[in-house]
Structure formats: structure tokens, C-alpha cells
Design a protein around this motif. Structure first.
Motif, PDB file in Angstrom:
ATOM      1  N   VAL A  10      66.471  54.642  57.381  1.00  0.00           N
ATOM      2  CA  VAL A  10      65.968  55.978  57.730  1.00  0.00           C
ATOM      3  C   VAL A  10      64.455  55.950  57.883  1.00  0.00           C
ATOM      4  N   THR A  11      63.812  55.086  57.106  1.00  0.00           N
ATOM      5  CA  THR A  11      62.377  54.913  57.248  1.00  0.00           C
ATOM      6  C   THR A  11      61.995  53.503  56.840  1.00  0.00           C
ATOM      7  N   ARG A  12      60.849  53.051  57.286  1.00  0.00           N
ATOM      8  CA  ARG A  12      60.270  51.780  56.859  1.00  0.00           C
ATOM      9  C   ARG A  12      58.800  52.052  56.617  1.00  0.00           C
ATOM     10  N   ALA A  61      48.902  58.956  40.664  1.00  0.00           N
ATOM     11  CA  ALA A  61      49.742  57.749  40.653  1.00  0.00           C
ATOM     12  C   ALA A  61      50.999  57.926  41.489  1.00  0.00           C
ATOM     13  N   ASN A  62      51.481  59.157  41.604  1.00  0.00           N
ATOM     14  CA  ASN A  62      52.612  59.466  42.491  1.00  0.00           C
ATOM     15  C   ASN A  62      52.693  60.982  42.689  1.00  0.00           C
ATOM     16  N   GLY A  63      53.542  61.396  43.610  1.00  0.00           N
ATOM     17  CA  GLY A  63      53.636  62.810  43.936  1.00  0.00           C
ATOM     18  C   GLY A  63      54.241  63.638  42.813  1.00  0.00           C
ATOM     19  N   THR A  64      55.154  63.051  42.066  1.00  0.00           N
ATOM     20  CA  THR A  64      55.815  63.798  40.987  1.00  0.00           C
ATOM     21  C   THR A  64      54.807  64.142  39.885  1.00  0.00           C
ATOM     22  N   LEU A  65      53.958  63.179  39.534  1.00  0.00           N
ATOM     23  CA  LEU A  65      52.930  63.459  38.522  1.00  0.00           C
ATOM     24  C   LEU A  65      51.926  64.488  39.052  1.00  0.00           C
ATOM     25  N   ALA A 159      53.845  69.692  49.219  1.00  0.00           N
ATOM     26  CA  ALA A 159      53.577  69.234  50.586  1.00  0.00           C
ATOM     27  C   ALA A 159      53.771  67.720  50.662  1.00  0.00           C
ATOM     28  N   ALA A 160      54.730  67.216  49.854  1.00  0.00           N
ATOM     29  CA  ALA A 160      54.988  65.769  49.815  1.00  0.00           C
ATOM     30  C   ALA A 160      55.206  65.195  51.209  1.00  0.00           C
ATOM     31  N   HIS A 161      55.784  66.009  52.108  1.00  0.00           N
ATOM     32  CA  HIS A 161      56.106  65.523  53.459  1.00  0.00           C
ATOM     33  C   HIS A 161      55.029  65.888  54.478  1.00  0.00           C
ATOM     34  N   ALA A 162      53.995  66.624  54.061  1.00  0.00           N
ATOM     35  CA  ALA A 162      53.146  67.309  55.046  1.00  0.00           C
ATOM     36  C   ALA A 162      51.772  66.670  55.224  1.00  0.00           C
ATOM     37  N   PHE A 183      52.342  59.912  48.401  1.00  0.00           N
ATOM     38  CA  PHE A 183      52.013  58.716  49.198  1.00  0.00           C
ATOM     39  C   PHE A 183      53.004  57.600  48.879  1.00  0.00           C
ATOM     40  N   HIS A 184      54.249  57.982  48.599  1.00  0.00           N
ATOM     41  CA  HIS A 184      55.297  56.997  48.324  1.00  0.00           C
ATOM     42  C   HIS A 184      55.529  56.127  49.563  1.00  0.00           C
ATOM     43  N   ALA A 185      56.084  54.941  49.334  1.00  0.00           N
ATOM     44  CA  ALA A 185      56.350  53.979  50.407  1.00  0.00           C
ATOM     45  C   ALA A 185      57.050  54.607  51.612  1.00  0.00           C
ATOM     46  N   ALA A 284      57.384  63.279  60.252  1.00  0.00           N
ATOM     47  CA  ALA A 284      57.735  62.532  59.044  1.00  0.00           C
ATOM     48  C   ALA A 284      59.230  62.217  58.992  1.00  0.00           C
ATOM     49  N   TYR A 285      60.047  63.150  59.442  1.00  0.00           N
ATOM     50  CA  TYR A 285      61.513  63.000  59.378  1.00  0.00           C
ATOM     51  C   TYR A 285      62.098  63.449  60.712  1.00  0.00           C
ATOM     52  N   LEU A 286      63.354  63.033  60.952  1.00  0.00           N
ATOM     53  CA  LEU A 286      64.050  63.452  62.158  1.00  0.00           C
ATOM     54  C   LEU A 286      65.378  64.083  61.750  1.00  0.00           C
ATOM     55  N   TYR A 315      69.224  63.869  53.599  1.00  0.00           N
ATOM     56  CA  TYR A 315      68.176  64.606  52.863  1.00  0.00           C
ATOM     57  C   TYR A 315      68.276  66.067  53.273  1.00  0.00           C
ATOM     58  N   PHE A 316      68.706  67.071  52.439  1.00  0.00           N
ATOM     59  CA  PHE A 316      68.873  66.971  51.019  1.00  0.00           C
ATOM     60  C   PHE A 316      70.261  67.447  50.617  1.00  0.00           C
ATOM     61  N   HIS A 317      71.147  66.517  50.457  1.00  0.00           N
ATOM     62  CA  HIS A 317      72.482  66.737  49.927  1.00  0.00           C
ATOM     63  C   HIS A 317      72.666  65.726  48.796  1.00  0.00           C
TER      64      HIS A 317
HETATM   65  N1  T4K Z   1      58.660  66.425  46.579  1.00  0.00           N
HETATM   66  C1  T4K Z   1      59.373  66.117  47.668  1.00  0.00           C
HETATM   67  C2  T4K Z   1      59.755  67.192  48.625  1.00  0.00           C
HETATM   68  C3  T4K Z   1      59.741  64.769  47.911  1.00  0.00           C
HETATM   69  O1  T4K Z   1      60.488  64.464  48.996  1.00  0.00           O
HETATM   70  C4  T4K Z   1      59.356  63.775  46.990  1.00  0.00           C
HETATM   71  C5  T4K Z   1      59.762  62.403  47.201  1.00  0.00           C
HETATM   72  C6  T4K Z   1      58.579  64.159  45.868  1.00  0.00           C
HETATM   73  C7  T4K Z   1      58.252  65.503  45.698  1.00  0.00           C
HETATM   74  C8  T4K Z   1      58.114  63.181  44.847  1.00  0.00           C
HETATM   75  O2  T4K Z   1      57.111  62.300  45.347  1.00  0.00           O
HETATM   76  P1  T4K Z   1      56.969  60.809  44.684  1.00  0.00           P
HETATM   77  O3  T4K Z   1      56.922  60.992  43.208  1.00  0.00           O
HETATM   78  O4  T4K Z   1      58.166  59.982  45.139  1.00  0.00           O
HETATM   79  O5  T4K Z   1      55.660  60.342  45.259  1.00  0.00           O
HETATM   80  C9  T4K Z   1      62.865  58.669  48.637  1.00  0.00           C
HETATM   81  C10 T4K Z   1      61.559  58.507  47.892  1.00  0.00           C
HETATM   82  O6  T4K Z   1      61.680  57.662  46.752  1.00  0.00           O
HETATM   83  C11 T4K Z   1      60.925  59.778  47.480  1.00  0.00           C
HETATM   84  O7  T4K Z   1      59.532  59.507  47.336  1.00  0.00           O
HETATM   85  C12 T4K Z   1      61.082  60.863  48.526  1.00  0.00           C
HETATM   86  N2  T4K Z   1      60.597  62.135  48.107  1.00  0.00           N
HETATM   87  C13 T4K Z   1      62.543  61.013  48.916  1.00  0.00           C
HETATM   88  C14 T4K Z   1      62.753  62.061  49.972  1.00  0.00           C
HETATM   89  O8  T4K Z   1      62.975  59.778  49.464  1.00  0.00           O
HETATM   90  P2  T4K Z   1      65.208  57.684  48.075  1.00  0.00           P
HETATM   91  O9  T4K Z   1      65.929  57.538  46.794  1.00  0.00           O
HETATM   92  O10 T4K Z   1      65.948  58.227  49.228  1.00  0.00           O
HETATM   93  O11 T4K Z   1      64.499  56.312  48.515  1.00  0.00           O
HETATM   94  P3  T4K Z   1      65.149  54.921  48.916  1.00  0.00           P
HETATM   95  O12 T4K Z   1      64.646  53.900  47.953  1.00  0.00           O
HETATM   96  O13 T4K Z   1      66.605  55.046  49.114  1.00  0.00           O
HETATM   97  O14 T4K Z   1      64.410  54.640  50.299  1.00  0.00           O
HETATM   98  C15 T4K Z   1      64.859  55.185  51.533  1.00  0.00           C
HETATM   99  C16 T4K Z   1      64.790  54.085  52.588  1.00  0.00           C
HETATM  100  O15 T4K Z   1      63.446  53.694  52.780  1.00  0.00           O
HETATM  101  C17 T4K Z   1      65.535  52.829  52.223  1.00  0.00           C
HETATM  102  O16 T4K Z   1      66.830  52.891  52.753  1.00  0.00           O
HETATM  103  C18 T4K Z   1      64.738  51.711  52.889  1.00  0.00           C
HETATM  104  C19 T4K Z   1      63.362  52.294  53.034  1.00  0.00           C
HETATM  105  N3  T4K Z   1      62.416  51.703  52.082  1.00  0.00           N
HETATM  106  C20 T4K Z   1      62.237  52.267  50.844  1.00  0.00           C
HETATM  107  C21 T4K Z   1      61.355  51.717  49.952  1.00  0.00           C
HETATM  108  C22 T4K Z   1      61.142  52.313  48.579  1.00  0.00           C
HETATM  109  C23 T4K Z   1      61.730  50.580  52.463  1.00  0.00           C
HETATM  110  O17 T4K Z   1      61.901  50.065  53.577  1.00  0.00           O
HETATM  111  N4  T4K Z   1      60.805  50.041  51.586  1.00  0.00           N
HETATM  112  C24 T4K Z   1      60.585  50.568  50.344  1.00  0.00           C
HETATM  113  O18 T4K Z   1      59.734  50.063  49.583  1.00  0.00           O
HETATM  114  O19 T4K Z   1      63.941  58.587  47.750  1.00  0.00           O
END
Ligand code: T4K
Length: 377
Positions: A10-12, A61-65, A159-162, A183-185, A284-286, A315-317
């Protein structure tokens, strides 16, 4: 033996040139200042604020904090009206602060909180609105602010996505009392893990900077019950190296989004995202909605794509109130957020990232178009 091709996720993550990161890290090795507001951290705060068109930005350190600290900084109590259609972190940050999430419905076009539904959920115990700019689409910021003013509520934007989204009047991040970024991966701009709070003034930023550093005012005084939520120099180096390539990365995302729109336009019962809601979107998303009358169900399409190595995501179910931890929440009543229920049932986020080849977009769209054809014979 040939190995199976890499799935299309879904993303890289978008990565900066490694040599640029290494160059910045050489300075870290020389200085041996690894964290606690080091020079790269300070430089990234300044450069990011300028890039985003905001004045007061604190790295995390991350968006959640960032979300946890933003809520803490506003000294909220009681109930906070929020979206059921978000990543679980949105509500978890409330629970960590001892606040009660009250789930309201969303607008089916922006996927953000519907102001009418917000108003219907206000009680004497409501202290704030925690809204989400879902997928980077702006919430109805003016109407939400008017409501907040009328009922004396604070407004926090998740605004995690914005990242780098502009609305009609400039940066979307200027709205509300505080906004947070991730600024998560997986995000448009990433520092592997990271986040930020945007404050309206220097005084608020100072309070937030203390909160993320254990509450320290100086070596001998602690003003508030703080936490450690600082970003390290390593993460700041990744961010600094990445920033110069951001405009090009967003332009590449746009080309991918436009290819999807071109190839999927005209399919009945498939709702495409409306990027025109933002003056400057970030793609950011499609998210597409596979409507209930579509020739294939959302989950069948998900499986079909997976069978071809395409890892789309729902996302988000489930909705946040459907997770075990929130099921007993007093406002966890699907009748109160029917649009969110529908979106969670129909949504599918298709792959989008800067270097996703357009021929892969074509392949994904061809599979979807095929699924829309009536069976032969
Ligand atoms: N508020 C909102 C509205 C958010 O969407 C989020 C995070 C937050 C707050 C909290 O922010 P942070 O504390 O995370 O900074 C992912 C993310 O982990 C999460 O940050 C994000 N939202 C959420 C929407 O998506 P998962 O569980 O779907 O991630 P995961 O590991 O399944 O990754 C998705 C795909 O991305 C993988 O299939 C492959 C690719 N990927 C992922 C990682 C981690 C990579 O290619 N490399 C990587 O290092 O949650």
C-alpha cells in the motif's frame, strides 16, 4: 530458480540518498551529541517550520507521543469528541490522558468529522474536539472552529496524514489549538519514526518542549509531569536529508494519483478520492469506496488484488469503537456514526508512493476494471 516478485505494498517509504544521511551522521560522530535537542534536531525544526509555512514546530519521537503531549498540554478533562474512522492511536492518546473518547460521525467526502454530528455529541462534560484530517483531506476547519468558540471547546487536529497540505488560507496546520504530524515510515515525509506538534505561539511551544523532555525547566526544576518524547539526531538526519526531495516526491505521488483517476474513471459504484478538497493536496493515500452495489465486494476485491501480489489495505476497518478495548465505551453505538460504518465497510486504500511505476498502476487498474465486467457467457 526465480524468486517471486516483491509484492506491491500500500505504501513504501520514500528514502533520501544514503550518502546525504551519512554526511550528516559524520558530524554526529564528531560531536557525539546524539539526542536532547542536538544541532540536527534544531536545524530540522527550523527547516521544517519554513517548509510547512508554520512558525512554531516541536519535533517528537513519533506521532502518537506528539498526540499524547498535545492533549496533556491543553489540560483537558472529561469527554473529547473524536472520529471513529481513524488509526487506533487517535483514541489511545485520549485514553492515556484519562479522557473519554466520544465518537461522532464523519463527512463521507472528506472522511473528517461532520460538524453537525459533533454538535449533537456535546455535553457539559465535553472539553475538546480531536478531529482527523483523514488521508490528508482537510476537515471543515472553519465550522469546527465556530462550534468550538460557541461551546468553549479546544480543538486538536490529528494531522498525521496532512504533511504539507494547504487549505483555502495556507497551511492546514495553522487551524485549531494544536496540530500533530506523524513522520512514520509509511508517511509522505518520514524520519523512520517521528512526529511533530504545531503550536500557535512561542509560549505554547515552550510548554510543549518542556513536556517532551520530562517537564524539565532547568537542571533542578520540573514544572509539569513530562515524558521522554524527544527525537534523536539519527532521525533528524534522515529528515534533513529528505526535505530537499519532498516537492519532487509529492509531484510523483500526484502523477500516480492522476493515473488511478484516469484508469478508474467511469466505473459505476466505485467512489474515487476527491483531491480537489485541498488547495494543495499531498496524495498521501488513495482511498476508493467499493459501494454496496458494485459488482464485487470490497473484501473480494482485496483478496483478488492480493492474489496478484498487490497488498491494498482497509484503512480504517475496523472502526476504533469496534476494537475490544473501546467496545464498552458509552458512545460506541454504530447508530451514531452511520457514515463511518459505511466507509469502514467500503474503503480500500490502493498502493501509492513516489516511485510506484505507472505500469503497476495500470496493472492494478486493469484488474479492478476486469472485476467490474459481467462474467462471460
Ligand atoms: N494518527 C493517525 C491518523 C495515524 O494514521 C497514525 C499512524 C498516528 C496517529 C500515529 O502516528 P505514529 O505514532 O505511527 O507516528 C501504519 C503505521 O504504522 C502508522 O504510523 C499509520 N498511522 C497507519 C495508518 O499505518 P500499519 O500497521 O498498517 O503498518 P504496516 O507495518 O502494516 O505498514 C504498511 C505497509 O507499509 C506495509 O505493508 C509495507 C510498508 N512498509 C511499512 C514499514 C513500517 C514498508 O515498506 N517499510 C516499513 O518500514 O500502520
Amino acid at each position: 530458480m526465480t524468486s517471486a516478485p516483491e509484492p506491491i505494498y500500500v505504501t513504501r517509504p520514500h528514502l533520501p540518498p544514503l550518502a546525504d544521511v551519512v554526511k550528516l551522521l559524520e558530524g554526529v560522530w564528531d560531536r557525539r551529541i546524539l539526542t536532547n535537542g542536538g544541532p540536527l534536531h534544531q536545524q530540522l525544526e527550523t527547516e521544517l517550520a519554513a517548509y510547512l509555512g508554520v512558525e512554531h514546530l516541536s519535533l517528537f519521537a513519533n506521532g502518537t507521543l506528539a498526540l499524547l503531549v498535545a492533549l496533556k498540554a491543553l489540560r483537558l478533562q472529561g469527554e473529547v469528541i473524536t472520529s471513529p474512522f481513524s488509526f487506533i492511536a487517535t483514541s489511545e492518546a485520549l485514553s492515556w490522558n484519562g479522557l473519554e473518547p466520544v465518537f461522532a460521525d464523519i463527512n463521507p467526502r472528506s472522511f473528517g468529522l461532520d460538524p453537525r454530528s459533533i454538535e449533537s455529541r456535546i455535553t457539559p462534560r465535553t472539553s475538546a474536539i480531536l478531529a482527523v484530517h483523514c488521508y490528508g483531506f482537510p476537515c471543515d476547519v472553519e465550522v469546527i472552529q465556530r462550534l468550538a468558540d460557541d461551546y468553549n471547546l479546544r480543538v486538536i487536529y490529528d494531522a498525521a496524514h496532512a504533511f504539507a497540505v494547504d487549505c483555502h488560507c495556507g497551511s492546514l496546520l495553522q487551524h485549531g489549538d494544536l496540530s500533530i504530524l506523524s513522520f512514520h515510515a509509511t508517511k509522505v515525509f518520514n524520519t523512520f519514526e517521528g512526529g511533530a506538534i504545531i503550536s500557535p505561539d512561542a509560549k505554547t511551544k515552550k510548554r510543549i518542549d518542556r513536556l517532551k523532555n520530562f517537564g524539565f525547566v532547568d537542571e533542578v526544576s520540573v514544572a509539569v509531569n513530562g515524558i521522554n518524547a524527544k527525537m534523536s539526531e539519527l532521525h533528524a538526519a534522515v529528515g534533513l536529508a529528505q526535505l530537499p526531495g519532498m516537492a519532487a516526491a509529492i509531484a510523483q505521488r500526484r502523477a500516480v494519483a492522476e493515473a488511478y483517476q484516469r484508469h478508474l474513471a467511469g466505473l459505476d459504484h466505485l467512489q474515487l478520492p476527491d483531491f480537489s478538497q485541498a488547495a494543495q493536496p499531498n496524495y498521501a493515500y488513495l482511498p476508493v469506496l467499493v459501494q454496496d452495489d458494485a459488482p464485487i465486494s470490497r473484501d473480494a476485491l482485496l483478496e483478488l488484488l492480493r492474489g496478484h501480489g498487490i497488498v491494498a489495505r482497509r484503512y480504517f476497518h475496523p472502526l476504533i469503537p469496534e476494537f475490544q478495548y473501546y467496545r464498552s465505551n458509552a458512545s460506541a453505538d454504530p447508530a451514531c456514526y452511520p457514515e463511518a460504518v459505511r466507509a469502514a465497510r467500503q474503503v480500500l486504500c490502493l498502493p501509492i508512493y513516489p516511485d510506484l511505476p505507472l505500469r503497476e498502476v495500470e496493472r492494478i487498474c486493469a484488474l479492478i476494471c476486469q472485476a467490474w465486467q459481467p462474467p462471460a457467457g
